[in-house]
Design an enzyme around this catalytic site. Sequence first.
Site, PDB file in Angstrom:
ATOM      1  N   ASN A 165      34.784  38.123  42.237  1.00 26.28           N
ATOM      2  CA  ASN A 165      35.861  37.955  43.208  1.00 26.28           C
ATOM      3  C   ASN A 165      35.512  38.469  44.611  1.00 26.28           C
ATOM      4  O   ASN A 165      35.939  37.904  45.618  1.00 26.28           O
ATOM      5  CB  ASN A 165      37.165  38.585  42.700  1.00 26.28           C
ATOM      6  N   GLU A 266      35.021  50.666  37.233  1.00 23.75           N
ATOM      7  CA  GLU A 266      36.161  50.251  38.061  1.00 23.75           C
ATOM      8  C   GLU A 266      36.728  49.026  37.383  1.00 23.75           C
ATOM      9  O   GLU A 266      36.183  47.930  37.495  1.00 23.75           O
ATOM     10  CB  GLU A 266      35.696  49.972  39.492  1.00 23.75           C
ATOM     11  N   CYS A 300      41.600  42.959  41.795  1.00 21.88           N
ATOM     12  CA  CYS A 300      42.059  43.952  40.817  1.00 21.88           C
ATOM     13  C   CYS A 300      43.147  44.853  41.389  1.00 21.88           C
ATOM     14  O   CYS A 300      43.941  45.418  40.640  1.00 21.88           O
ATOM     15  CB  CYS A 300      40.881  44.795  40.329  1.00 21.88           C
ATOM     16  N   GLU A 475      33.997  55.095  43.784  1.00 22.37           N
ATOM     17  CA  GLU A 475      33.086  54.407  44.691  1.00 22.37           C
ATOM     18  C   GLU A 475      33.639  54.565  46.106  1.00 22.37           C
ATOM     19  O   GLU A 475      34.855  54.544  46.295  1.00 22.37           O
ATOM     20  CB  GLU A 475      32.985  52.919  44.328  1.00 22.37           C
TER      21      GLU A 475
END
Length: 499
Positions: A165, A266, A300, A475
């Site tokens: 994505n 993640e 997400c 991150e």
Amino acid sequence: MAKEYKLPFTLDKPDLIHYESFVNHEWVSAKKGGRFEVIDPGTDIAWASCPTNTAEDVPHAVEAAHAAFEKYKKVTPRQRAQWLLKWDSLIRENKNDIAKILTHETGKPLAEAYAEIEYAASFTWWFSGEAERIQGTVSTPAIPGRRVITHKQPIGVAVALVPWNFPIAMVLRKAAAALAAGCTMIVKPSPETPISALVLAHLAKEAGFPPGVLNVLTTDLENTPPLSEALCKHPLVKKVTFTGSTRVGKIVAGHCSQGLKKLTLELGGNCPFVVFDDANLNQTLDQLMALKWRHAGQACITANRIYVQSGIYEKFIEALKERTSKLVVGHGAAEGTTMGPLTTPRSLEKAENQVADAKKRGARVILGGNRVPGKAGYFFEPTILADMTSDMLISHEESFCPIAAIYKFETEEEAVKWANDTSMGLASYVFTKNVDRMWRMFENLEAGMIGLNTGNSSAAESPFGGIKESGYGKESGKDVAVNEYLITKTGTLSVEDHY
């Protein structure tokens, strides 16, 4: 005879694009010779092919990355920073070509592709600075005659398993941190978006990074699980970072557990977007429009469940309908397009199932709800569903398609309870002008990132990551992201306390 493809766009720099995997500064095919096609989601037409790497290709790539690591870990932080800055500069210089590639891989509109590149490059810029700020400590313990020293060193070869994505941003968020820390990396891009990762590898080579520091192994959907497993389990791989679904994240964690690999996950989100009666409606809708429809809902951290307080419920729905009706759905490269297709045909089926389930359980379809007729690509209408309830599919699973699901609530307590009623905890959003409520919501919502009167919580300067089944590790952000690629050694020094 190899199939020939027609490139559906023109590049300013044709040598930027490659169709082979990248290992040790060489463009290589898969050992078994297999290839898979790259499809334009806006036309359902293949425009390139890449190697179908398998587990057989893993040892060579890992050994090359490990050999490079033995040298790269000794490179000064200043030199690593300079290479990162050069990489950053080259990415920005070639943004027009990268945006075209990105649009034809993911389907997102060109404007969104440019925005992703700008966001992605913020990581190369940010981590170039972090490279020189990796520090240890010296302290005096309670025991006389001792000093305690901590020293941070790169952990080793890292593997990045990257989704489709945001393929530029996800590679750079992971690779820039790893390379700043002194690690080498192997990137396994998604089967839908391999070309963009190969472009980044090409530019990393041009930037001066030595052979083997950044490598890319492509593969198709069928071979993604065994290739990923082989990478995770290789004894010379010391760190794995994965962005993707919770289901797959648990599998990756299982692979890494056998070697006790350091792991960043993640994972999926089922993010609540809570709107109170006292919210600024225009501000809220501005933020929701950008968050919900970006990349056709395929993010997400997008708003998956929209909770609106009863006092403005119908007004909010009408205002959202009015704005959403103005979206222009079309090919990402077409002028005027504001929402592109879904990236995969699987997503179309999921969208249809979620709408059908909601309707069956009593939801009102305010707008859309169907595939876009007359288009060859993977197009779904921007959809608004109202009167949603907790027993519907969207309440329990990540949507990842252009569906705005709206729920009515009465009290703050009710909103918090419903918002937290999920196994996931990636991001949450709250809109209110009551500062006391804002603080309560910030503390009570169960998510790793909270948007307070904003739908944009992600930046290179801030830690990105979730809680619960949305994963662990961070991150981006100061110190924490680079630390994911470091080990800390403790030295204890005996000191004579007299002359």
